[in-house]
Scaffold this motif. Sequence first.
Motif, PDB file in Angstrom:
ATOM      1  N   GLN A 285      -4.177   8.157  -6.207  1.00  0.00           N
ATOM      2  CA  GLN A 285      -4.726   7.069  -5.935  1.00  0.00           C
ATOM      3  C   GLN A 285      -6.196   6.703  -5.043  1.00  0.00           C
TER       4      GLN A 285
ATOM      5  N   TRP B 279      -8.678  -1.458  -0.765  1.00  0.00           N
ATOM      6  CA  TRP B 279      -8.390  -1.403   0.236  1.00  0.00           C
ATOM      7  C   TRP B 279      -8.632  -1.362   1.539  1.00  0.00           C
TER       8      TRP B 279
ATOM      9  N   ALA C   6       2.334   2.159  -3.627  1.00  0.00           N
ATOM     10  CA  ALA C   6       0.446   2.700  -4.742  1.00  0.00           C
ATOM     11  C   ALA C   6       1.156   4.601  -4.229  1.00  0.00           C
TER      12      ALA C   6
ATOM     13  N   THR D 181      -3.404  -7.325  -4.011  1.00  0.00           N
ATOM     14  CA  THR D 181      -2.458  -6.746  -5.260  1.00  0.00           C
ATOM     15  C   THR D 181      -1.164  -7.709  -5.038  1.00  0.00           C
TER      16      THR D 181
ATOM     17  N   THR E  36      -8.528  -3.776  -7.454  1.00  0.00           N
ATOM     18  CA  THR E  36      -9.185  -2.621  -7.660  1.00  0.00           C
ATOM     19  C   THR E  36      -7.989  -1.285  -7.600  1.00  0.00           C
ATOM     20  N   GLY E  37      -8.497  -0.362  -8.827  1.00  0.00           N
ATOM     21  CA  GLY E  37      -7.678   0.900  -8.204  1.00  0.00           C
ATOM     22  C   GLY E  37      -6.097   0.773  -9.743  1.00  0.00           C
ATOM     23  N   PHE E  38      -5.834  -0.207  -9.282  1.00  0.00           N
ATOM     24  CA  PHE E  38      -4.226  -1.128  -9.247  1.00  0.00           C
ATOM     25  C   PHE E  38      -3.827  -0.953 -11.154  1.00  0.00           C
ATOM     26  N   LYS E  39      -4.097   0.301 -11.121  1.00  0.00           N
ATOM     27  CA  LYS E  39      -3.676   0.098 -12.765  1.00  0.00           C
ATOM     28  C   LYS E  39      -2.896   0.870 -13.218  1.00  0.00           C
TER      29      LYS E  39
ATOM     30  N   THR F 253      -8.947   5.221  -5.634  1.00  0.00           N
ATOM     31  CA  THR F 253      -9.814   4.219  -5.742  1.00  0.00           C
ATOM     32  C   THR F 253      -9.245   2.759  -4.981  1.00  0.00           C
ATOM     33  N   PHE F 254      -7.436   2.814  -5.305  1.00  0.00           N
ATOM     34  CA  PHE F 254      -7.153   2.006  -4.501  1.00  0.00           C
ATOM     35  C   PHE F 254      -7.314   2.165  -3.646  1.00  0.00           C
ATOM     36  N   ASN F 255      -7.349   3.100  -3.058  1.00  0.00           N
ATOM     37  CA  ASN F 255      -6.962   3.016  -1.398  1.00  0.00           C
ATOM     38  C   ASN F 255      -8.227   3.143  -0.584  1.00  0.00           C
TER      39      ASN F 255
ATOM     40  N   LYS G  75       1.314  -1.584   0.049  1.00  0.00           N
ATOM     41  CA  LYS G  75       0.130   0.087   0.236  1.00  0.00           C
ATOM     42  C   LYS G  75       1.207   1.248  -0.234  1.00  0.00           C
TER      43      LYS G  75
END
Length: 278
Positions: free
Chosen positions: A130, A137, A119, A149, A182-185, A132-134, A116
């Motif tokens: 980030q 998470w 990211a 992840t 999700t969000g790791f794009k 969306t990712f956070n 995390k």
Amino acid sequence: MTLALCPLCSDDDDIVVVRTFDGGRRLVKHRCGYEWEHKEPTSPQRDPLRSFQDLKARFPNADDVDREQLEVVTRLKEQYLAVKPDLDPAVAAYWSKYQQVFSADGLWTCDPRTLKDFANSEVGARPGNQATFNSAWNDMGDAAAGKATRQTIEYLLHGPSDVPLEDRLEHLLSGTKPFAMTGFKEALLTRVLCVTYPDRFLTILKYTTEAGGKREIARMVYGLELPSPESVNWTRGRLILWSNDLLLDLAGEGFANRQHAAAFLWWAKDQPGGRRAA
């Protein structure tokens, strides 16, 4: 036989074939006695799906750049390299740490919070907000989010050898892999590649953005028009990697590292010699 209408009667009953010719043409006759030549309609031809290697060979390359524009960029490069680079000394140690984290052994033994933190870090390359990712998470919790992840990074770096890296990247971007975090794009996946393969990847984390991604830099600095990211055949994964390799080739040698080369390209796009989009 495909339905045919008598030109005189506008009737399609009792039509017989009198004679067949090459190319699908036929002499046909209606019950009224009228004869005419009828041709079977041909199916529309679709553009064939091109192979991976064929598409890669068709992607723009350094030879496509106008010679005069190359001379302009060469002068800009000489000007840029005349100034000693201001490199962040923390980058090398940080990236060395994450090269171990992303290794086949380190990925599944590291603290999930380490992933995390990666990211949300801007050391060496800035992935942007980030949220969306956070949010994902925090909703999933450290254990589940950490697992997703890890699986995402594992597939990107250590996935099936018979699937090119470009296509593994596309699978994660397009959501065809249910385990993808999700969000790791694009920005984060590209940042993983920058850390893991520091000699290959420029720290330009997006293919196209309003501020200027690889596509915009290619246009503004070198006058090259790269394919649209909406193209089905090219796919974003291929465009991301092939545009990186193209810009790396065009930038050439003389830089301290790939971050230095990326900084030059960012700088060059805003210079008078750059070709701005209309």
